[in-house]
Design a protein around this motif. Structure first.
Motif, PDB file in Angstrom:
ATOM      1  N   LYS A  35       0.955  -1.252   0.186  1.00  0.00           N
ATOM      2  CA  LYS A  35      -0.139   0.231   0.266  1.00  0.00           C
ATOM      3  C   LYS A  35       0.667   1.883  -0.473  1.00  0.00           C
ATOM      4  CE  LYS A  35      -4.392  -1.765  -0.102  1.00  0.00           C
ATOM      5  NZ  LYS A  35      -5.242  -1.173  -0.810  1.00  0.00           N
ATOM      6  N   LEU A  36       1.661   1.311   0.588  1.00  0.00           N
ATOM      7  CA  LEU A  36       2.973   2.437   0.579  1.00  0.00           C
ATOM      8  C   LEU A  36       3.523   2.832  -1.207  1.00  0.00           C
ATOM      9  CD1 LEU A  36       4.403   3.915   2.925  1.00  0.00           C
ATOM     10  CD2 LEU A  36       5.986   2.611   2.940  1.00  0.00           C
ATOM     11  N   GLY A  82     -12.682  16.438   2.032  1.00  0.00           N
ATOM     12  CA  GLY A  82     -14.500  15.479   1.436  1.00  0.00           C
ATOM     13  C   GLY A  82     -13.999  14.408   1.636  1.00  0.00           C
ATOM     14  N   TYR A  83     -12.881  13.879   2.299  1.00  0.00           N
ATOM     15  CA  TYR A  83     -12.907  12.241   2.033  1.00  0.00           C
ATOM     16  C   TYR A  83     -13.377  12.234   4.180  1.00  0.00           C
ATOM     17  CZ  TYR A  83      -9.327  12.750  -1.538  1.00  0.00           C
ATOM     18  OH  TYR A  83      -8.748  12.806  -2.392  1.00  0.00           O
ATOM     19  N   ARG A  84     -14.286  10.433   3.560  1.00  0.00           N
ATOM     20  CA  ARG A  84     -14.494  10.308   4.957  1.00  0.00           C
ATOM     21  C   ARG A  84     -14.273   9.047   5.340  1.00  0.00           C
ATOM     22  NH1 ARG A  84     -15.479  14.261   5.484  1.00  0.00           N
ATOM     23  NH2 ARG A  84     -17.145  15.342   5.009  1.00  0.00           N
ATOM     24  N   GLU A  85     -12.919   8.511   4.220  1.00  0.00           N
ATOM     25  CA  GLU A  85     -12.142   7.509   4.555  1.00  0.00           C
ATOM     26  C   GLU A  85     -10.682   7.411   4.644  1.00  0.00           C
ATOM     27  OE1 GLU A  85     -13.411   3.519   4.458  1.00  0.00           O
ATOM     28  OE2 GLU A  85     -11.289   3.111   4.156  1.00  0.00           O
ATOM     29  N   VAL A  86      -9.923   7.250   5.596  1.00  0.00           N
ATOM     30  CA  VAL A  86      -8.222   7.561   5.745  1.00  0.00           C
ATOM     31  C   VAL A  86      -7.944   6.625   6.073  1.00  0.00           C
ATOM     32  CG1 VAL A  86      -6.090   9.077   6.236  1.00  0.00           C
ATOM     33  CG2 VAL A  86      -8.427  10.437   6.148  1.00  0.00           C
ATOM     34  N   VAL A  87      -6.360   5.721   5.077  1.00  0.00           N
ATOM     35  CA  VAL A  87      -5.586   4.238   5.686  1.00  0.00           C
ATOM     36  C   VAL A  87      -5.180   4.716   5.926  1.00  0.00           C
ATOM     37  CG1 VAL A  87      -4.888   2.580   4.768  1.00  0.00           C
ATOM     38  CG2 VAL A  87      -7.137   3.314   4.183  1.00  0.00           C
ATOM     39  N   LYS A 126     -11.959  15.071  12.662  1.00  0.00           N
ATOM     40  CA  LYS A 126     -13.515  14.713  13.015  1.00  0.00           C
ATOM     41  C   LYS A 126     -13.892  14.735  11.550  1.00  0.00           C
ATOM     42  CE  LYS A 126     -15.289  19.306  13.734  1.00  0.00           C
ATOM     43  NZ  LYS A 126     -15.851  19.924  14.353  1.00  0.00           N
ATOM     44  N   GLY A 127     -15.052  14.168  11.158  1.00  0.00           N
ATOM     45  CA  GLY A 127     -15.676  13.632   9.596  1.00  0.00           C
ATOM     46  C   GLY A 127     -15.481  12.605   8.927  1.00  0.00           C
ATOM     47  N   PHE A 128     -14.140  12.145   9.039  1.00  0.00           N
ATOM     48  CA  PHE A 128     -13.934  10.480   8.196  1.00  0.00           C
ATOM     49  C   PHE A 128     -13.889   9.085   9.407  1.00  0.00           C
ATOM     50  CE2 PHE A 128     -10.109  13.111   9.874  1.00  0.00           C
ATOM     51  CZ  PHE A 128      -9.165  12.275   9.768  1.00  0.00           C
ATOM     52  N   ARG A 129     -13.946   8.842   8.730  1.00  0.00           N
ATOM     53  CA  ARG A 129     -12.851   6.847  10.197  1.00  0.00           C
ATOM     54  C   ARG A 129     -11.395   6.602   8.991  1.00  0.00           C
ATOM     55  NH1 ARG A 129     -17.678   2.714   6.313  1.00  0.00           N
ATOM     56  NH2 ARG A 129     -15.564   2.715   4.922  1.00  0.00           N
ATOM     57  N   ILE A 130     -11.609   5.674   9.645  1.00  0.00           N
ATOM     58  CA  ILE A 130     -10.097   4.931  10.206  1.00  0.00           C
ATOM     59  C   ILE A 130      -9.063   3.233   9.133  1.00  0.00           C
ATOM     60  CG2 ILE A 130      -7.925   5.363  11.286  1.00  0.00           C
ATOM     61  CD1 ILE A 130      -9.350   7.897  13.177  1.00  0.00           C
ATOM     62  N   ARG A 131      -9.459   3.108   8.656  1.00  0.00           N
ATOM     63  CA  ARG A 131      -8.571   1.999   8.576  1.00  0.00           C
ATOM     64  C   ARG A 131      -6.960   1.834   8.522  1.00  0.00           C
ATOM     65  NH1 ARG A 131     -11.955  -1.168   6.003  1.00  0.00           N
ATOM     66  NH2 ARG A 131     -13.190   0.354   5.120  1.00  0.00           N
ATOM     67  N   LEU A 132      -6.199   1.007   9.049  1.00  0.00           N
ATOM     68  CA  LEU A 132      -5.314   0.849   9.884  1.00  0.00           C
ATOM     69  C   LEU A 132      -4.668  -1.046   8.551  1.00  0.00           C
ATOM     70  CD1 LEU A 132      -5.360   0.769  13.451  1.00  0.00           C
ATOM     71  CD2 LEU A 132      -4.861   2.884  11.808  1.00  0.00           C
ATOM     72  N   SER A 133      -3.277  -0.272   8.379  1.00  0.00           N
ATOM     73  CA  SER A 133      -2.756  -1.164   7.180  1.00  0.00           C
ATOM     74  C   SER A 133      -2.282  -2.702   8.051  1.00  0.00           C
ATOM     75  CB  SER A 133      -1.446  -0.863   6.876  1.00  0.00           C
ATOM     76  OG  SER A 133      -0.771  -0.294   7.393  1.00  0.00           O
TER      77      SER A 133
END
Length: 448
Positions: free
Chosen positions: A11-12, A200-205, A233-240
């Motif tokens: 992913k990196l 406007g991003y609602r998910e960040v990895v 605030k405003g987005f969900r977080i996903r972890l690698s």
């Protein structure tokens, strides 16, 4: 001027390629797919397996031959380890080391303004790189210059928070290529995340080579996540990918927050304690069991996947059985099963006894079959549940596709209002297939 990009590996690498695409696009360079003829090809390589290196060589050679006046820029882990080999793949191939990869961001401006004969592009580019590198001092912070203004191919955003690795596992060449672990300062992470939220991003990895080793001053990954939850605030977080031994009770309490996606990938590699020891991993199978138990205690049926290497030198049938037992006992919802690939310069390269390739392939098929059954069981018990889906794309008939917080792809039906890529919608799952499912749209979600 047209540029095409081809990325192999983690992913990196994908995040860094996205940044390069943005940089070239901003300089007026037209971005085309790698299947098209281009003036410049940029290949971001990987060295995790021999197959990834073979593919890198094949694609670099293909791009080099497809247009003799084109320029092929190769970078990444494979280039870092085997630069001379890569250069020999074509007369129009130029290499950029990992330490200097960020200079390609600046190269975009030079190439974007280039209006001379393309046949001279390679020589001029090589000269530009030589002069640019001679006049600048490399700094650890340069590894984090990759902050794309727009993620051209994704509705989610990716943020690189860490690079390098200190583990020195017996089978891994990436540590040699990437070097010691370094981390982006926590305050800068918050600044970049808030900027992504404004866009406007609602998910960040959150990604890196080994994000478990994140360290900014006295702040580790758990403390960083807590800071992110409090100051954004405003987005969900996903972890690698995560390491089993870092999933402490303290860490899992942070992961319990509803903004953190219930989707975790554990880098396990084997269920056999003796093989884990040979691999120089820093945990045993019981650590893995504890980690999975704690994740399930703080999240409702999270999607937990893993990596398993088969055919590691000295792996017996009993060792394989231990991996199978761990895979099935813990009901991993997904598993990436890799045949062992001896990497030059690693401890495992000369370990014995070697497992024949045919036998390794048989072992891999057994584990993949077990993993497929676990995945099907997971998606079946998802029917009837409510999930929050990030909209990815819409087809010609108006059907939307997107990914849930558990990273399962869905077709979304019964959408009754105008929707846009990158929005979050709450859906109820009405059916599931092997690869994806369909869901009924309920309402939009506003992340707090």
């Amino acid at each position: 001027m047209k540029a095409a990009f081809y990325t192999l590996g983690c992913k990196l690498n994908q995040v860094e390629t996205e940044a390069l695409i943005s940089a070239f696009n901003e300089q007026g360079v037209s971005i085309v797919s790698a299947e098209n003829v281009a003036d410049i090809y940029i290949v971001n390589t990987c060295t995790v397996t021999s197959k990834s290196e073979q593919k890198a060589r094949r694609m670099i050679r293909k791009f080099s031959r497809s247009n003799s006046s084109s320029l092929v820029i190769a970078t990444g882990c494979y280039v870092q380890m085997e630069e001379e080999e890569v250069v020999s793949l074509g007369d129009n191939v130029v290499t950029v080391s990992l330490d200097d990869k960020d200079t390609i961001l600046d190269l975009a401006a030079f190439i974007g303004s280039y209006d001379s004969d393309l046949k001279e592009l390679k020589n001029r580019t090589a000269l530009w790189l030589q002069e640019h590198l001679a006049s600048s001092e490399s700094d650890e912070s340069d590894r984090f210059r990759y902050s794309p203004a727009d993620f051209n191919f994704h509705s989610r955003a990716f943020l690189k928070i860490q690079d390098g690795c200190d583990n020195h596992c017996a089978y891994c060449r990436v540590t040699i290529a990437r070097g010691a672990s370094v981390s982006l300062e926590a305050e800068e992470i918050i600044r970049r995340l808030n900027k992504l939220a404004e866009k406007g991003y609602r998910e960040v990895v959150l990604t890196g080579i080994n994000i478990d080793s994140y360290q900014s001053g006295d702040r580790d990954l758990a403390q960083l996540l807590q800071m992110i939850l409090e100051e954004t605030k405003g987005f969900r977080i996903r972890l690698s990918s995560l390491e089993p031994d870092t999933l402490t009770e303290r860490m899992c309490l942070v992961l319990a927050n509803e903004r953190i996606c219930p989707h975790f990938h554990l880098s396990v590699q084997s269920g056999s304690d003796s093989i884990l020891k040979s691999m120089k991993r820093h945990y045993d199978s019981e650590t893995v069991r504890t980690a999975v138990k704690q994740l399930r205690a703080v999240k409702d049926d999270p999607f937990i996947s893993t990596d398993i290497i088969v055919g590691f030198p000295g792996e017996t049938e009993e060792d394989l059985a231990e991996s199978m037992k761990l895979l099935t006992e813990l009901n991993f919802a997904g598993a990436h099963v890799f045949p062992f690939s001896p990497r030059p310069g690693t401890d495992a390269e000369n370990m014995t006894p070697k497992i024949p390739e045919r036998e390794t392939a048989i072992r891999a098929r057994k584990l993949r079959a077990a993993a497929a059954q676990s995945y099907e069981a997971y998606v079946k018990r998802s029917i009837g549940k409510k999930v929050t889906i990030l909209l990815e794309q819409v087809d010609d008939e108006g059907l939307w596709y997107g990914f849930s917080e558990t990273y399962i792809k869905f077709t979304i039906r019964n959408i009754k209002e105008n929707m846009h890529t990158g929005e979050l919608v709450e859906c109820e799952i009405v059916s599931m297939t092997k690869g994806s499912g369909s869901a009924v749209f309920l309402k939009k979600i506003q992340m707090s």
